[in-house]
Design an enzyme around this catalytic site. Structure first.
Site, PDB file in Angstrom:
ATOM      1  CD  GLU A 239      -3.027   1.017   2.216  1.00 15.60           C
ATOM      2  OE1 GLU A 239      -3.864   0.125   1.997  1.00 15.60           O
ATOM      3  OE2 GLU A 239      -3.077   1.772   3.209  1.00 15.60           O
ATOM      4  NE  ARG A 265      -7.273  36.182 -12.156  1.00 15.09           N
ATOM      5  CZ  ARG A 265      -8.311  36.963 -11.945  1.00 15.09           C
ATOM      6  NH1 ARG A 265      -9.213  37.139 -12.915  1.00 15.09           N
ATOM      7  NH2 ARG A 265      -8.488  37.573 -10.799  1.00 15.09           N
ATOM      8  CD  GLN A 276      11.504  36.433 -10.047  1.00 13.94           C
ATOM      9  OE1 GLN A 276      11.649  36.786  -8.874  1.00 13.94           O
ATOM     10  NE2 GLN A 276      12.507  36.395 -10.909  1.00 13.94           N
TER      11      GLN A 276
END
Length: 376
Positions: A239, A265, A276
């Site tokens: 797992e 955007r 940045q």
């Protein structure tokens, strides 16, 4: 040392990624359905590492992880990815490796085909990280075992047909006093609680499981009496090495969303990706993703070769889970107000990532394993 995957691995990855885009829509906002589970099974995801003679694909750990990664990248319902992974790795793997031949064949065929759903029932109210405090008991009675006790958190529980559970058969035996069982849902004395309301992974139902003088055939015992703790650790190795590949896939999908958003955007007359504050955040997201991916692949590589993989799996589990949470927080920040709204799916990624630091052994426990491995 070769960092390339083979042509066959790439082909399988691409096929699962393409198919996974059509999965998970039925469970959006609710638990997965049986129809949806069978659709996942048709892609082969419920039997990735199970034997071919029982309907599985017979893959090793790395190939299994690559498939789960593709699933997590293509399917936006991470709860479904988690449900399938838990079914396969925490339940089907110990049945594959430790069940008696007759029961093994019966169960693995159904687990591979998607006709059966499996749940792992280990955790108790007083036994989470400290599994040595289990209070559920199993007493031999002829060709049956009588199980008593309550498990506090079983993922897939409300939908499960079989429960892989662990109970004390020798109270004085400590680590060697726990035994594993595959309990059919139809067993007398088994009661499944109502689904929990959870923060994330909503399409994976979870509940309590109670054993009240529950009669389980001795043939459904996994391994020998006293092997339960070792069997549980074996399943956790699979797992921790493979399940978290689903979060690698999530982070890959998430990073692509953030890059596309940063390009489109615009603020202050230019795309926000030119600032940045955004570009460096995305670069750090990429760094976390690739670092955790390499650690996960390494853990799987060691597991496939039968080498000591315990520390590697713990390192991978910590790295992937904490990267998933950190990247999801960054994604919300990059998307701003829209990332806080549900339609973008960004806030769901955060909610789905938070529990990854808890399940499969908390990250605090993983750090204890790592500390011991370096000699502390």
């Amino acid at each position: 040392m070769d960092f390339d995957i083979s042509t066959a691995q790439r082909k399988r990855y691409d096929e699962i990624f393409a198919a996974a885009r059509d999965l998970g829509h039925a469970s959006a906002g609710g638990h997965f359905t049986r129809e949806e589970w069978r659709a996942v099974a048709c892609v082969g995801l419920t039997g990735l590492c199970l034997p071919a003679e029982h309907g599985g694909t017979g893959l090793g750990a790395l190939d299994t992880a690559l498939c789960i990664e593709a699933f997590g990248r293509g399917c936006s319902e991470t709860g479904l990815v988690f449900a399938v992974s838990a079914h396969l790795l925490a339940c089907a793997v110990p049945i594959r490796d430790f069940a008696a031949d007759e029961v093994r064949g019966q169960l693995l065929t159904g687990l591979s085909s998607g006709e059966l759903v499996a749940a792992n029932a280990m955790t108790e109210d007083g036994a989470g990280s400290d599994v040595g405090l289990l209070t559920a008991t199993a007493v031999r009675d002829g060709d049956m075992y009588i199980l008593d006790g309550e498990k506090s958190f079983a993922s897939n529980g409300p939908m499960a047909d079989v429960f892989v559970t662990y109970a004390v058969t020798d109270p004085a035996g400590g680590f060697l006093g726990v035994t594993a069982f595959a309990v059919p849902r139809t067993a007398d004395g088994l009661e499944v609680g109502d689904p929990f309301e959870k923060m994330g992974l909503g399409s994976c139902p979870a509940s309590r499981v109670r054993f009240q003088s529950c009669r389980v055939p001795a043939s459904h015992r996994l391994g020998e009496e006293g092997q339960g703790s070792a069997i549980f650790q074996h399943s956790m190795g699979w797992e921790r090495a493979c399940l978290f590949a689903g979060y690698v896939g999530l982070m890959e999908r998430q990073l692509q969303q953030c890059v596309e958003h940063a390009r489109s955007r615009r603020q202050f007359g230019r795309p926000i990706g030119e600032f940045q504050a955004i570009s460096h955040r995305i670069a750090t997201m990429r760094q976390r993703l690739e670092a955790s991916r390499l650690l996960l692949y390494r853990a799987c590589w060691l597991l496939d070769r039968g080498r000591d993989h315990v520390e590697a799996a713990s390192l991978a589990k910590v790295a992937v889970s904490e990267a998933a949470v950190a990247n999801s927080l960054d994604a919300v920040q990059i998307f701003g107000g829209s990332g806080y709204l549900t339609p973008t799916g960004v806030e769901q990624q955060l909610r789905d990532s938070v529990p990854s630091t808890i399940f499969s052994g908390t990250n605090e426990i993983q750090r204890e394993i790592i500390a011991r491995a370096v000699g502390l």
